[in-house]
Design a protein around this motif. Sequence first.
Motif, PDB file in Angstrom:
ATOM      1  N   PRO A  80       0.827  -1.214   0.000  1.00 60.91           N
ATOM      2  CA  PRO A  80       0.000   0.000   0.000  1.00 60.91           C
ATOM      3  C   PRO A  80       0.858   1.260   0.000  1.00 60.91           C
ATOM      4  CG  PRO A  80      -0.750  -1.525   1.692  1.00 60.91           C
ATOM      5  CD  PRO A  80       0.531  -2.075   1.137  1.00 60.91           C
ATOM      6  N   LEU A  81       0.346   2.326  -0.615  1.00 58.76           N
ATOM      7  CA  LEU A  81       1.094   3.572  -0.768  1.00 58.76           C
ATOM      8  C   LEU A  81       1.600   4.129   0.556  1.00 58.76           C
ATOM      9  CD1 LEU A  81       2.169   5.893  -2.460  1.00 58.76           C
ATOM     10  CD2 LEU A  81      -0.054   6.989  -2.251  1.00 58.76           C
ATOM     11  N   VAL A  82       0.755   4.232   1.570  1.00 60.87           N
ATOM     12  CA  VAL A  82       1.218   4.805   2.833  1.00 60.87           C
ATOM     13  C   VAL A  82       2.255   3.896   3.477  1.00 60.87           C
ATOM     14  CG1 VAL A  82       0.533   5.564   5.139  1.00 60.87           C
ATOM     15  CG2 VAL A  82      -0.869   6.137   3.167  1.00 60.87           C
ATOM     16  N   GLY A  83       2.090   2.583   3.339  1.00 64.72           N
ATOM     17  CA  GLY A  83       3.102   1.657   3.839  1.00 64.72           C
ATOM     18  C   GLY A  83       4.439   1.869   3.149  1.00 64.72           C
ATOM     19  N   GLN A  84       4.393   2.267   1.870  1.00 59.72           N
ATOM     20  CA  GLN A  84       5.622   2.537   1.137  1.00 59.72           C
ATOM     21  C   GLN A  84       6.326   3.774   1.678  1.00 59.72           C
ATOM     22  OE1 GLN A  84       4.894   2.727  -3.084  1.00 59.72           O
ATOM     23  NE2 GLN A  84       3.874   0.752  -3.122  1.00 59.72           N
ATOM     24  N   LEU A  85       5.582   4.704   2.251  1.00 59.24           N
ATOM     25  CA  LEU A  85       6.162   5.951   2.751  1.00 59.24           C
ATOM     26  C   LEU A  85       6.869   5.777   4.092  1.00 59.24           C
ATOM     27  CD1 LEU A  85       3.300   8.421   1.804  1.00 59.24           C
ATOM     28  CD2 LEU A  85       5.436   7.982   0.567  1.00 59.24           C
ATOM     29  N   LEU A  86       6.508   4.743   4.850  1.00 60.32           N
ATOM     30  CA  LEU A  86       7.168   4.495   6.135  1.00 60.32           C
ATOM     31  C   LEU A  86       8.591   4.004   5.888  1.00 60.32           C
ATOM     32  CD1 LEU A  86       4.269   2.529   7.833  1.00 60.32           C
ATOM     33  CD2 LEU A  86       4.957   4.867   8.338  1.00 60.32           C
ATOM     34  N   PRO A  87       9.545   4.344   6.747  1.00 54.60           N
ATOM     35  CA  PRO A  87      10.908   3.830   6.571  1.00 54.60           C
ATOM     36  C   PRO A  87      10.920   2.302   6.729  1.00 54.60           C
ATOM     37  CG  PRO A  87      10.813   5.491   8.327  1.00 54.60           C
ATOM     38  CD  PRO A  87       9.425   5.217   7.891  1.00 54.60           C
ATOM     39  N   LYS A  88      11.492   1.624   5.771  1.00 50.21           N
ATOM     40  CA  LYS A  88      11.550   0.170   5.799  1.00 50.21           C
ATOM     41  C   LYS A  88      12.940  -0.325   6.141  1.00 50.21           C
ATOM     42  CE  LYS A  88       9.038   1.011   2.819  1.00 50.21           C
ATOM     43  NZ  LYS A  88       8.754   2.427   2.970  1.00 50.21           N
ATOM     44  N   ARG A  89      12.969  -1.584   6.614  1.00 57.68           N
ATOM     45  CA  ARG A  89      14.210  -2.289   6.908  1.00 57.68           C
ATOM     46  C   ARG A  89      13.949  -3.765   6.680  1.00 57.68           C
ATOM     47  NH1 ARG A  89      14.219  -1.226  13.417  1.00 57.68           N
ATOM     48  NH2 ARG A  89      12.018  -1.504  13.705  1.00 57.68           N
ATOM     49  N   ILE A  90      14.998  -4.553   6.721  1.00 56.04           N
ATOM     50  CA  ILE A  90      14.860  -5.995   6.529  1.00 56.04           C
ATOM     51  C   ILE A  90      14.933  -6.673   7.884  1.00 56.04           C
ATOM     52  CG2 ILE A  90      15.897  -8.066   5.535  1.00 56.04           C
ATOM     53  CD1 ILE A  90      16.716  -6.386   3.140  1.00 56.04           C
ATOM     54  N   ALA A  91      13.974  -7.554   8.127  1.00 52.64           N
ATOM     55  CA  ALA A  91      13.920  -8.307   9.377  1.00 52.64           C
ATOM     56  C   ALA A  91      14.376  -9.741   9.134  1.00 52.64           C
ATOM     57  CB  ALA A  91      12.504  -8.307   9.941  1.00 52.64           C
ATOM     58  N   TYR A  92      15.176 -10.258  10.047  1.00 55.12           N
ATOM     59  CA  TYR A  92      15.552 -11.672  10.085  1.00 55.12           C
ATOM     60  C   TYR A  92      14.426 -12.339  10.865  1.00 55.12           C
ATOM     61  CZ  TYR A  92      18.086 -15.631  12.283  1.00 55.12           C
ATOM     62  OH  TYR A  92      18.464 -16.852  12.772  1.00 55.12           O
ATOM     63  N   THR A  93      13.763 -13.344  10.268  1.00 58.00           N
ATOM     64  CA  THR A  93      12.576 -13.949  10.871  1.00 58.00           C
ATOM     65  C   THR A  93      12.696 -15.464  10.976  1.00 58.00           C
ATOM     66  OG1 THR A  93      11.353 -14.381   8.810  1.00 58.00           O
ATOM     67  CG2 THR A  93      11.162 -12.156   9.751  1.00 58.00           C
ATOM     68  N   THR A  94      11.773 -16.033  11.732  1.00 61.85           N
ATOM     69  CA  THR A  94      11.606 -17.483  11.743  1.00 61.85           C
ATOM     70  C   THR A  94      10.814 -17.858  10.496  1.00 61.85           C
ATOM     71  OG1 THR A  94       9.488 -17.427  12.893  1.00 61.85           O
ATOM     72  CG2 THR A  94      11.485 -17.483  14.278  1.00 61.85           C
ATOM     73  N   ASP A  95      10.654 -19.150  10.236  1.00 60.31           N
ATOM     74  CA  ASP A  95       9.839 -19.577   9.104  1.00 60.31           C
ATOM     75  C   ASP A  95       8.378 -19.174   9.276  1.00 60.31           C
ATOM     76  OD1 ASP A  95      11.696 -20.599   7.347  1.00 60.31           O
ATOM     77  OD2 ASP A  95      11.641 -22.606   8.224  1.00 60.31           O
ATOM     78  N   LEU A  96       7.942 -18.947  10.510  1.00 59.54           N
ATOM     79  CA  LEU A  96       6.563 -18.507  10.771  1.00 59.54           C
ATOM     80  C   LEU A  96       6.462 -16.986  10.825  1.00 59.54           C
ATOM     81  CD1 LEU A  96       5.531 -21.189  13.408  1.00 59.54           C
ATOM     82  CD2 LEU A  96       5.038 -21.144  10.949  1.00 59.54           C
ATOM     83  N   LEU A  97       7.534 -16.290  10.405  1.00 60.11           N
ATOM     84  CA  LEU A  97       7.589 -14.830  10.307  1.00 60.11           C
ATOM     85  C   LEU A  97       7.560 -14.099  11.644  1.00 60.11           C
ATOM     86  CD1 LEU A  97       5.458 -14.284   7.084  1.00 60.11           C
ATOM     87  CD2 LEU A  97       7.941 -14.144   7.323  1.00 60.11           C
ATOM     88  N   SER A  98       8.071 -14.720  12.688  1.00 62.79           N
ATOM     89  CA  SER A  98       8.307 -13.998  13.934  1.00 62.79           C
ATOM     90  C   SER A  98       9.632 -13.266  13.772  1.00 62.79           C
ATOM     91  CB  SER A  98       8.402 -14.953  15.125  1.00 62.79           C
ATOM     92  OG  SER A  98       7.158 -15.552  15.376  1.00 62.79           O
ATOM     93  N   ILE A  99       9.665 -11.999  14.113  1.00 59.95           N
ATOM     94  CA  ILE A  99      10.867 -11.201  13.948  1.00 59.95           C
ATOM     95  C   ILE A  99      11.889 -11.585  15.030  1.00 59.95           C
ATOM     96  CG2 ILE A  99      11.833  -8.873  14.007  1.00 59.95           C
ATOM     97  CD1 ILE A  99       9.081  -7.885  13.002  1.00 59.95           C
ATOM     98  N   LEU A 100      13.098 -11.923  14.583  1.00 57.52           N
ATOM     99  CA  LEU A 100      14.189 -12.244  15.505  1.00 57.52           C
ATOM    100  C   LEU A 100      15.095 -11.038  15.720  1.00 57.52           C
ATOM    101  CD1 LEU A 100      15.044 -15.786  14.107  1.00 57.52           C
ATOM    102  CD2 LEU A 100      13.732 -15.229  16.159  1.00 57.52           C
ATOM    103  N   SER A 101      15.378 -10.326  14.631  1.00 58.48           N
ATOM    104  CA  SER A 101      16.193  -9.119  14.703  1.00 58.48           C
ATOM    105  C   SER A 101      16.072  -8.383  13.374  1.00 58.48           C
ATOM    106  CB  SER A 101      17.656  -9.449  15.008  1.00 58.48           C
ATOM    107  OG  SER A 101      18.227 -10.197  13.957  1.00 58.48           O
ATOM    108  N   TYR A 102      16.713  -7.219  13.314  1.00 61.90           N
ATOM    109  CA  TYR A 102      16.741  -6.443  12.076  1.00 61.90           C
ATOM    110  C   TYR A 102      18.177  -6.383  11.576  1.00 61.90           C
ATOM    111  CZ  TYR A 102      12.099  -5.018  13.519  1.00 61.90           C
ATOM    112  OH  TYR A 102      10.791  -5.043  13.896  1.00 61.90           O
ATOM    113  N   VAL A 103      18.338  -6.342  10.246  1.00 61.79           N
ATOM    114  CA  VAL A 103      19.673  -6.220   9.666  1.00 61.79           C
ATOM    115  C   VAL A 103      19.885  -4.774   9.241  1.00 61.79           C
ATOM    116  CG1 VAL A 103      19.710  -8.626   8.903  1.00 61.79           C
ATOM    117  CG2 VAL A 103      18.958  -6.873   7.321  1.00 61.79           C
ATOM    118  N   LEU A 104      21.140  -4.354   9.151  1.00 63.54           N
ATOM    119  CA  LEU A 104      21.472  -3.022   8.685  1.00 63.54           C
ATOM    120  C   LEU A 104      20.888  -2.864   7.284  1.00 63.54           C
ATOM    121  CD1 LEU A 104      22.978  -0.380   9.181  1.00 63.54           C
ATOM    122  CD2 LEU A 104      25.005  -1.476   8.177  1.00 63.54           C
TER     123      LEU A 104
END
Length: 184
Positions: free
Chosen positions: A136-160
């Motif tokens: 979505p457009l507004v979601g595109q406007l938020l600052p994004k980053r890449i998350a390291y996740t489990t296979d079930l998409l639980s966030i473990l940490s963020y990468v630079l």
Amino acid sequence: MKRTQFVAALLLVSALSLVNCSSGDDGPSGLMPEQPASAVLGSPGGGLFGTGIGSGLLACDPLPYARTEQTVGPSGGTLTVGPHTLTIPAGALAAPVLIAAEAPVGTVNSVRLSPDGLTFTAGKPATLTLSYANCPLVGQLLPKRIAYTTDLLSILSYVLSVDDLIAKQVTGTLAHFSRYAVAW
């Protein structure tokens, strides 16, 4: 009237992001605690502008399933899986390795890289670029980053990560292979 509502909603999203970034609940590392994906995802186009409430994984319209395999050796290489790209620099691997990249179907843009746990030579991290052009457009406007996740998409940490709003993609450096997803 609609412009006023849009601006008010954008201000609300900004305020929520600032509150989340400045709260002391993130733990000693400053990273978000592990959360189930259901706690942060909206349905496609659902939630607060299709992004869920608070910081988490960006909800998007599903992309088609994609998978690719390629042997990459000491000279490096690039794999493309759907709209996403993995780049392994020269010298990152000591010997040839069969690398697989899979982009599962779902409301989160993610890539699963294998062999799971593969690491790279010190100072030679791989880079992963994830597209969010289908979000979505507004979601595109938020600052994004890449998350390291489990296979079930639980966030473990963020990468630079570096967010390219114009290209609608975020690029992060990877120390090892696992599953990664677009987060905000």
